[in-house]
Scaffold this active site. Structure first.
Site, PDB file in Angstrom:
ATOM      1  N   HIS A  97       0.847  -1.191   0.000  1.00 21.38           N
ATOM      2  CA  HIS A  97       0.000   0.000   0.000  1.00 21.38           C
ATOM      3  C   HIS A  97       0.878   1.234   0.000  1.00 21.38           C
ATOM      4  O   HIS A  97       1.962   1.246   0.593  1.00 21.38           O
ATOM      5  CB  HIS A  97      -0.923   0.001   1.228  1.00 21.38           C
ATOM      6  CG  HIS A  97      -2.101   0.898   1.079  1.00 21.38           C
ATOM      7  ND1 HIS A  97      -2.049   2.246   1.353  1.00 21.38           N
ATOM      8  CD2 HIS A  97      -3.375   0.643   0.675  1.00 21.38           C
ATOM      9  CE1 HIS A  97      -3.244   2.776   1.129  1.00 21.38           C
ATOM     10  NE2 HIS A  97      -4.057   1.837   0.707  1.00 21.38           N
TER      11      HIS A  97
ATOM     12  N   ASP B  85      -7.997  -5.284  -0.744  1.00 19.71           N
ATOM     13  CA  ASP B  85      -8.468  -5.930  -1.970  1.00 19.71           C
ATOM     14  C   ASP B  85      -8.250  -7.443  -1.983  1.00 19.71           C
ATOM     15  O   ASP B  85      -9.032  -8.171  -2.587  1.00 19.71           O
ATOM     16  CB  ASP B  85      -7.761  -5.320  -3.187  1.00 19.71           C
ATOM     17  CG  ASP B  85      -8.205  -3.903  -3.452  1.00 19.71           C
ATOM     18  OD1 ASP B  85      -9.413  -3.638  -3.373  1.00 19.71           O
ATOM     19  OD2 ASP B  85      -7.337  -3.054  -3.740  1.00 19.71           O
TER      20      ASP B  85
END
Length: 394
Positions: free
Chosen positions: A262, A331
């Site tokens: 991320h 996700d």
């Protein structure tokens, strides 16, 4: 606007102020001061939507009024339904969502003085699930009763979406999982799609245009499309035993593994802790209730492939951490969570839209309250000076 240091992709650049969301020190997530873990455990998605739009959790009567207006917008105008019928069956569902919101903006636009800003926001939020569901139903010869208020006002967003998609009642566990997923995806500070929406809003454009910009940004696999890519990765692994050699081959070939790492979080994504637990719950539930679930048309073909899906996911997670020190983001386990509920992979990112629109709208409202045109400078790296050469002499 201020800058800390020059980095690619605006990393490390402070591009504005917000009171809507903070990722804190890179290890946490709060919406308007409320910890994501507490919201995921105790709140409904509708409460969180209200919070992100207006900055406070709603009182009982406020929530009732809000949800009534929100759910009423599930009834799509006839003109929009006719446009959705014209969109080909093989179109990407993200393009369907983009076109559906654009159609709404043509028939029911926001006023120039923004006096109907709130009602347009609820129009967009309420209609978005119906846009995908109506297009899906039309191309699968399913009759949807989305014209009667009585048929759409009863259920929360999670229940409405799942039961309309499957055309039957679904397990309460699925509804709870979907509600949590919508909360987790609702907002995440100045991510690519949110910043796109704010940039468009800063030009004094309308709500529909700002939201469509967010949808276009979210379509990219480096942003919203990562959950679809994660599911494709898991589907490409035949069984648990195949994971390690397959993943090593992908790394050797320098393939990008979606659903890991991320831009903001350093050692973990706090949302992953929550969605991973729900993926495990759904995996166990489906395994223990195979006979009961065999009647779900969209799930039948997935039951066999679901057997070791969670186990494969855990091995991939361990491999990525040990090999690259990359952790799963929201996700990755969202992919298996949606798969366990019989949701087609191509619909994963449109669900992201249905959730993240709440954050986009909250940011658009905030941008409008103290607006300044977002127009950054660029560092020029081209040739400094050139003399024009006539066409005949080039």
């Amino acid at each position: 606007m201020s800058s800390k240091k020059k980095q690619g992709g605006l990393a490390g650049i402070v591009a504005g102020k917000t009171a809507i969301c903070t990722v804190g020190d890179g290890h946490s997530l709060r919406y308007c001061g409320y910890d994501i873990y507490e919201l995921a455990e105790k709140a409904s998605f509708e409460e969180v939507a209200y919070l992100l739009l207006y900055g406070e959790l709603p009182k009982s009567e406020e929530l009732e009024s809000f949800t009534h207006a929100l759910f009423s917008n599930r009834i799509l105008p006839k003109e929009v339904r006719e446009i959705l019928k014209l969109i080909p069956k093989d179109s990407h569902p993200m393009d369907v969502m983009r076109t559906g919101i654009s159609a709404l903006g043509n028939f029911y636009p926001e006023k120039e003085d923004r006096s109907n800003q709130d009602s347009i926001a609820l129009q967009i939020l309420g209609a978005s699930p119906s846009i995908l569901l109506y297009w899906h139903a039309y191309h699968h010869n399913i009759e949807l009763n989305l014209e009667s208020k009585d048929s759409v006002l009863q259920d929360n967003t999670a229940k409405f979406f799942l039961e309309t998609l499957h055309q039957k009642q679904v397990p309460q566990l699925w509804i709870d999982a979907m509600n949590v997923s919508l909360i987790l995806y609702a907002e995440h500070e100045f991510n690519a799609s949110t910043f796109t929406s704010r940039t468009i809003a800063s030009t004094l454009s309308d709500l529909h245009s700002s939201i469509i910009g967010g949808i276009c940004a979210l379509k990219g696999p480096l942003h919203g499309g990562a959950n679809e890519a994660a599911m494709e990765l898991l589907n490409s692994l035949p069984n648990v035993e195949s994971v390690l050699p397959s993943m090593q081959k992908k790394l050797d070939n320098k393939e990008k593994i979606m659903g890991f790492g991320h831009r903001v979080y350093v050692t973990s994504d706090p949302r992953n802790v929550v969605i991973k637990e729900w993926s495990k719950k759904l995996s166990d539930y489906n395994a223990n209730n195979r006979a009961q679930l065999s009647g779900y048309a969209l799930l039948d073909s997935k039951l066999e492939s679901s057997n070791d899906l969670y186990a494969k996911s855990e091995v991939v997670e361990q491999f990525m951490w040990e090999s690259k020190k990359l952790f799963p983001n929201l996700d990755f386990y969202s992919a298996s969570t949606y798969h366990f509920m019989g949701i087609p992979t191509a619909y994963f990112t449109p669900i992201f839209i249905m959730s993240r629109e709440t954050g986009w709208l909250g940011h658009i409202f905030e941008q409008r309250k103290d607006n300044k045109l977002i127009r950054p400078n660029a560092e020029y790296v081209g040739i400094q000076e050139r003399k024009f050469i006539a066409l005949s002499a080039r």
